[in-house]
Write an enzyme that holds these catalytic residues in place. Structure first.
Site, PDB file in Angstrom:
ATOM      1  N   GLU A   1       0.858  -1.189   0.000  1.00 17.11           N
ATOM      2  CA  GLU A   1       0.000   0.000   0.000  1.00 17.11           C
ATOM      3  C   GLU A   1       0.893   1.237   0.000  1.00 17.11           C
ATOM      4  OE1 GLU A   1      -3.087  -2.636   2.689  1.00 17.11           O
ATOM      5  OE2 GLU A   1      -2.009  -0.954   3.590  1.00 17.11           O
TER       6      GLU A   1
ATOM      7  N   GLU B   1       6.892  10.329   0.601  1.00 16.31           N
ATOM      8  CA  GLU B   1       7.148  11.722   0.986  1.00 16.31           C
ATOM      9  C   GLU B   1       8.610  11.961   1.344  1.00 16.31           C
ATOM     10  OE1 GLU B   1       5.558  15.213   4.045  1.00 16.31           O
ATOM     11  OE2 GLU B   1       5.824  13.196   4.814  1.00 16.31           O
TER      12      GLU B   1
ATOM     13  N   GLU C   1       5.227  31.955   6.301  1.00 18.59           N
ATOM     14  CA  GLU C   1       4.775  31.534   7.633  1.00 18.59           C
ATOM     15  C   GLU C   1       5.343  32.388   8.764  1.00 18.59           C
ATOM     16  OE1 GLU C   1       5.104  27.327   8.321  1.00 18.59           O
ATOM     17  OE2 GLU C   1       3.699  26.852   6.713  1.00 18.59           O
TER      18      GLU C   1
ATOM     19  N   SER D   1       8.267   8.298   5.955  1.00 22.52           N
ATOM     20  CA  SER D   1       7.611   7.012   6.247  1.00 22.52           C
ATOM     21  C   SER D   1       7.868   6.025   5.120  1.00 22.52           C
ATOM     22  CB  SER D   1       6.095   7.209   6.379  1.00 22.52           C
ATOM     23  OG  SER D   1       5.795   8.059   7.450  1.00 22.52           O
TER      24      SER D   1
ATOM     25  N   GLY E   1       8.018   3.004   4.708  1.00 21.19           N
ATOM     26  CA  GLY E   1       7.243   1.772   4.633  1.00 21.19           C
ATOM     27  C   GLY E   1       5.971   1.902   3.826  1.00 21.19           C
TER      28      GLY E   1
ATOM     29  N   ARG F   1      -3.230  20.110  13.585  1.00 22.56           N
ATOM     30  CA  ARG F   1      -2.947  18.970  12.724  1.00 22.56           C
ATOM     31  C   ARG F   1      -4.117  18.002  12.803  1.00 22.56           C
ATOM     32  NH1 ARG F   1       0.387  20.128   8.743  1.00 22.56           N
ATOM     33  NH2 ARG F   1       2.548  20.477   9.351  1.00 22.56           N
TER      34      ARG F   1
ATOM     35  N   GLU G   1      -4.473  30.619   2.485  1.00 20.53           N
ATOM     36  CA  GLU G   1      -5.834  30.981   2.900  1.00 20.53           C
ATOM     37  C   GLU G   1      -6.414  30.062   3.992  1.00 20.53           C
ATOM     38  OE1 GLU G   1      -9.193  31.113   0.126  1.00 20.53           O
ATOM     39  OE2 GLU G   1      -8.156  32.836  -0.752  1.00 20.53           O
TER      40      GLU G   1
END
Lengths: 184, 184
Positions: A41, A121, A98, A115, A117, A66, A140
């Site tokens: 996956e 990313e 920011e 990650s 596995g 988050r 925005e």
């Protein structure tokens, strides 16, 4: 840079499950080194940048909500790469958007997979010094609050769980090592 | 531990996209602090453990193929939590399965989120010392090779891109800080 392929898993089939605004999901069927078949996956992500912004003996961090964690977190400034955007340019853009700061003294600390596995990313992590005032301009749908903290405050935030994501903990370690050794 | 909810995004709707063997994907519709609506793509993950296994002046690492990256990577031993499994127990299990070593001297370094923007994956990172021989026993679809490397070799692997995932870079930094300061 040599790409190592030890224990390579060869793709037999790729099934696209979802294509979203930011990530997409696919399930690959692969042949393992022993000839057996397995599924993997895989989340596809456009990649991101993050910056360790140092001003005097403090680091600038941003607090934001988050959703996957259902809580707000204190993190170093970061954001996704726009299509075709060069990472250094993205890092300077996110830093100014920011925090409102610019820098001409930016170095790459490392590029790392968050990650490996289940996702591709990659985050390109920079350190920025000699900050000068520019213009803050968050996206925005981005609500955040900046703060400048000392190394001791950052370590306390880690103990309190207010800092608890990989890139920011890595940033605190890199900053501490930079103070101790003078090296990035 | 206080949970901070600054700039909270309130869920209006959750759409389940996929439930897989390891991860699942959902898209949440949320209300932002300004009253506007947005969507959040969220990967759910069972959580994982990772271990920094130190033996003399070396750390034990494992090389394995990472399908999302289409290359093999050198990483510290790690693995997913089984359902209901206590993280420390999982860390000791993965350490022995992947490296063949046991330890009674294990400390938590930190628990961190790998990708808080799109996933809830948490990794509990431990350091293990005073290793003793047990029995290696990798999972059936797991092909890996162990190696013991010095700090200098780990840093070279980082420069070569053979080590390039967040938890292992964090492990190398934590190990270097441990050597410099005597503190985890």
């Amino acid at each position: 840079m040599t790409v190592h392929k030890k224990f390579e898993e060869v793709t037999v089939k790729t099934e696209s499950i979802y294509k979203g605004r930011i990530i997409s999901l696919q399930v690959d069927t692969v042949t393992l080194p022993n000839g057996e078949t397995a599924t993997r996956e895989i989340v596809k992500h456009p990649g991101a940048v993050a910056v360790i912004p140092l001003i005097g003996d403090k680091m600038i961090v941003v607090e934001q909500y988050r959703k996957p964690l259902e809580k707000s977190q204190v993190e170093i400034p970061a954001g996704k790469l726009d299509a075709g955007e060069e990472p250094l340019k993205a890092a300077l853009r996110e830093l100014e958007e920011e925090t409102g700061y610019r820098s001409d003294n930016v170095k790459l600390v490392s590029s790392f997979y968050t990650s490996p596995g289940f996702a591709d990313e990659i985050i390109h992590l920079y350190i920025a010094e000699d900050l000068v005032k520019g213009n803050a301009n968050p996206d925005e749908d981005e609500f955040l609050e900046c703060e400048a903290i000392t190394l001791e405050e950052a370590q306390q935030y880690m103990r309190d769980g207010r800092i608890s994501d990989a890139k920011t903990i890595m940033a605190v370690y890199a900053w501490q090592l930079y103070k101790l050794t003078g090296q990035i």
